[in-house]
Design an enzyme around this catalytic site. Structure first.
Site, PDB file in Angstrom:
ATOM      1  N   LYS A 130       0.844  -1.201   0.000  1.00 27.72           N
ATOM      2  CA  LYS A 130       0.000   0.000   0.000  1.00 27.72           C
ATOM      3  C   LYS A 130       0.882   1.255   0.000  1.00 27.72           C
ATOM      4  O   LYS A 130       0.670   2.186  -0.785  1.00 27.72           O
ATOM      5  CB  LYS A 130      -0.877  -0.027   1.248  1.00 27.72           C
ATOM      6  CG  LYS A 130      -2.158   0.721   1.091  1.00 27.72           C
ATOM      7  CD  LYS A 130      -3.098   0.301   2.208  1.00 27.72           C
ATOM      8  CE  LYS A 130      -4.361   1.126   2.163  1.00 27.72           C
ATOM      9  NZ  LYS A 130      -5.231   0.815   3.278  1.00 27.72           N
TER      10      LYS A 130
ATOM     11  N   CYS B 292      32.141  16.183  36.249  1.00 25.05           N
ATOM     12  CA  CYS B 292      32.081  17.639  36.141  1.00 25.05           C
ATOM     13  C   CYS B 292      31.516  18.269  37.415  1.00 25.05           C
ATOM     14  O   CYS B 292      32.230  18.362  38.400  1.00 25.05           O
ATOM     15  CB  CYS B 292      31.312  18.045  34.887  1.00 25.05           C
ATOM     16  SG  CYS B 292      31.851  19.645  34.304  1.00 25.05           S
TER      17      CYS B 292
ATOM     18  N   HIS C 163      34.112  15.263  30.747  1.00 27.30           N
ATOM     19  CA  HIS C 163      32.954  14.392  30.470  1.00 27.30           C
ATOM     20  C   HIS C 163      33.407  13.136  29.734  1.00 27.30           C
ATOM     21  O   HIS C 163      33.324  13.078  28.498  1.00 27.30           O
ATOM     22  CB  HIS C 163      31.915  15.155  29.644  1.00 27.30           C
ATOM     23  CG  HIS C 163      31.224  16.218  30.406  1.00 27.30           C
ATOM     24  ND1 HIS C 163      30.086  15.985  31.143  1.00 27.30           N
ATOM     25  CD2 HIS C 163      31.539  17.516  30.602  1.00 27.30           C
ATOM     26  CE1 HIS C 163      29.712  17.095  31.742  1.00 27.30           C
ATOM     27  NE2 HIS C 163      30.573  18.047  31.440  1.00 27.30           N
TER      28      HIS C 163
ATOM     29  N   GLU D 151      31.984  10.414  29.387  1.00 31.27           N
ATOM     30  CA  GLU D 151      30.884   9.732  28.692  1.00 31.27           C
ATOM     31  C   GLU D 151      30.840  10.081  27.201  1.00 31.27           C
ATOM     32  O   GLU D 151      30.312   9.314  26.398  1.00 31.27           O
ATOM     33  CB  GLU D 151      29.536  10.053  29.361  1.00 31.27           C
ATOM     34  CG  GLU D 151      28.996  11.475  29.180  1.00 31.27           C
ATOM     35  CD  GLU D 151      29.550  12.486  30.190  1.00 31.27           C
ATOM     36  OE1 GLU D 151      30.592  12.193  30.814  1.00 31.27           O
ATOM     37  OE2 GLU D 151      28.947  13.570  30.335  1.00 31.27           O
TER      38      GLU D 151
HETATM   39  N1  GLN Z   1      28.430  24.016  36.524  1.00 25.49           N
HETATM   40  C1  GLN Z   1      29.783  23.559  36.547  1.00 25.49           C
HETATM   41  C2  GLN Z   1      30.706  24.444  35.765  1.00 25.49           C
HETATM   42  O1  GLN Z   1      30.263  25.208  34.933  1.00 25.49           O
HETATM   43  C3  GLN Z   1      29.868  22.149  36.033  1.00 25.49           C
HETATM   44  C4  GLN Z   1      29.532  22.035  34.586  1.00 25.49           C
HETATM   45  C5  GLN Z   1      29.144  20.652  34.177  1.00 25.49           C
HETATM   46  O2  GLN Z   1      28.847  19.804  35.020  1.00 25.49           O
HETATM   47  N2  GLN Z   1      29.118  20.400  32.886  1.00 25.49           N
HETATM   48  O3  GLN Z   1      31.894  24.423  35.963  1.00 25.49           O
END
Ligand code: GLN
Length: 557
Positions: A238, A401, A532, A534
């Site tokens: 279809k 962070c 980070h 991750e």
């Molecule tokens: N708020 C914190 C800073 O600006 C950590 C930033 C975050 O966790 N990405 O340094």
């Protein structure tokens, strides 16, 4: 004696660069990003060099200024651009870093066109929405393809056909396709609902979506039919008849157990072959999905569970729980758990709930606790309480962070007994700013110059021998991606170290504290990272620190 090199008269003709646009039909939220990533993966598995581009139709110049509860995670590229979480999906499915030329928003496109106009780049002519905006889009797409030396460039257009927002991008598709019809293919990711009242899968919304796209001068070559269930032959026929596509080009894409099954499902439907044929791409080999299959198998092989709690502040939106905000963190935990043949059981907890210390007891049932990145003051008291609790209870802790900054702050308050300790982000007037604003950030904050101005992207760090960090990475120098304005205030380093906190990773000049940890003699696993990790965890290459954290969580009683 010099040898005469005979010049070859036959040159291998490399086929021209190919482009596949992915557009959305019917509605958003049906997994267009994962679909695009999976298409990229199967084409790559055929031996093509593939790159992927995301176009976001909003006016924001990048994703950095958007509220995560509305937009999801901000994915930072290695070169520092703050982008949409789909860029993370592409990197994970392709196993490659992508550069900032691979991401654009309406805002960034207009910004370039206006800048060019201000610099007389259009030589005095009338600059118009059409064709100048689509032309800028096309030039970016071509330059991304060139940068990557890609055989195939996949371009995902955000939003759904029929919206005002993505019209100019669809016009760019039309223009590119009329310029090089053999080299441009269009895939529509559509949705086939199965309304509960009738219990039958309906194709009409897809037919409408294709018609709307057609009225913009673009027809799809392939329709990926997303649905809760597999699409049967009757509906495929279809769709084929009413949407002008070949029946074999209607690909059934039902909800699957895991997003990582999707490339395998596509390969069963011959999707990479269909696209290669459409684009006259002679694949150098058959699709080789063996590594991916091994990963998928290992993701289902676990027998023992590892229970990880992620304590964040962006989980709730009205009555709904969102996990997209921390998608890279969650995936990174899973990749490491799979590598260790464990079943990850991840629980999302709201930091605000731990402002009341009575609730801390529930953390006992977890093997490990992770506090991810964040901004502002909401839920901070709760996070500090959580960190104090897991530090004292010996529950493995991984702080990312903000999760690292707060771990340092908690240590400063409760172990080093620094009176009036705080972070400048929460209380700039505090007596002792253990976490302070980075020098180069101070002026930016004062001028409200907040877009794309944090410490962003990959920076190197050096590790201290004998530490948990060094044992995990097994190398002295690392490179990780950052996104922050604050840092550990150097004035307090000596005091904190004298009380037992170890700064196991620093910037190469030793000025910025990148990793803080407790020695294994004091705690089974207590690590905070300013970056980070991750963002660099991949299914086929899990991140060593996540693996160390998951392992310690599993092994600690
Ligand atoms: N708020 C914190 C800073 O600006 C950590 C930033 C975050 O966790 N990405 O340094």
């Amino acid at each position: 004696m010099s040898k005469k090199i005979k010049k070859s008269t036959t040159t291998v003709k490399r086929s021209s660069a190919k482009f596949i646009f992915v557009v959305g039909g019917v509605m958003s939220g049906i997994g267009k990003g994962i679909t695009s990533s999976s298409i990229a993966h199967v084409l790559q598995a055929r031996g093509n060099k593939v790159t992927a581009i995301k176009i976001d139709p909003y006016i924001n110049v990048d994703a950095g200024t958007m509220n995560p509860t509305e937009h999801g995670e901000v994915f930072v590229l290695r070169d520092g651009l703050e982008t949409d979480q789909d860029m993370g999906n592409y990197e994970r499915f392709l196993g490659e870093d992508l550069p900032s030329i691979n991401y654009m928003t309406t805002g960034s496109v207009y910004q370039s066109v206006i800048e060019k106009e201000r610099n007389l780049g259009y030589e005095g002519r009338n600059v118009q929405v059409v064709p100048d905006i689509p032309e800028e889009v096309i030039s970016r797409i071509k330059s991304a393809a060139k940068t990557a030396k890609a055989d195939v460039t996949l371009i995902e257009v955000g939003g759904t056909v029929g919206e005002y927002e993505n019209l100019l991008f669809i016009e760019a598709i039309r223009m590119m396709r009329s310029e090089m019809p053999e080299d441009v293919a269009v895939v529509m990711v559509s949705y086939l609902p199965v309304p509960g009242s009738i219990g039958e899968m309906k194709t009409k919304p897809t037919q409408h979506a294709v018609r709307v796209l057609g009225s913009n001068g673009v027809t799809p070559d392939v329709i990926i039919a997303r649905s809760p269930e597999p699409v049967d032959d009757k509906r495929k026929e279809k769709i084929a008849r009413f949407c002008n596509v070949k029946v074999e080009n209607v690909i059934s894409a039902p909800d699957l157990e895991s997003i990582y099954d999707i490339p395998l499902n596509f390969e069963e439907s011959n999707l990479s072959q269909i696209l290669c044929k459409r684009l006259n791409l002679s694949p150098r080999k058959k699709a080789d999905l063996s590594a991916w299959k091994r990963f998928v198998r290992s993701s289902k092989a676990g027998t023992d569970t590892v229970k990880i709690a992620v304590v964040g502040k962006y989980f709730t939106s009205g009555d709904f729980v969102l996990s997209d905000v921390y998608i890279s963190v969650l995936e990174a935990i899973k990749f490491s758990a799979y590598k260790l043949k464990l079943i990850p059981e991840i629980t999302y907890l709201s930091s605000q709930d731990f402002t009341d210390k009575k609730n801390l007891k529930q953390l006992k049932k977890f093997d490990g606790v992770l506090v991810p990145g964040g901004f502002g003051t909401t839920g901070i008291e709760g996070k500090l309480n959580v960190i104090e609790y897991v530090r004292k209870q010996g529950i493995p802790y991984f702080g990312i962070c903000y999760g690292m900054q707060l771990a340092v702050l908690e240590f400063a308050k409760n172990v080093a007994k620094i009176k009036g300790a705080s972070t400048e982000e929460i209380n700039p007037d505090a007596e002792h700013l253990v976490i302070g604003v980075m020098d180069e950030q101070r002026e930016k904050i004062a001028n409200h110059d907040m877009g794309g101005t944090m410490r962003l992207g990959a920076y190197p760090a050096v590790l201290k021998a004998g530490t948990t960090a060094m044992k995990a990475y097994r190398t002295k120098e690392i490179s990780e991606r950052h996104r922050h304005r604050y840092e550990v205030n150097p004035e307090f380093i000596e005091k904190l170290e004298s009380k037992g906190l170890v700064f196991s990773g620093t910037s190469p000049d030793g000025k910025l504290m990148e990793i803080a940890e407790l020695p294994v003699t004091d705690h089974p696993f207590f690590v905070g990272v300013q970056f980070h990790p991750e963002l660099q965890a991949r299914p086929l290459d899990p991140h060593p620190l996540f693996t160390a954290f998951v392992k310690a969580s599993y092994e600690t009683d």
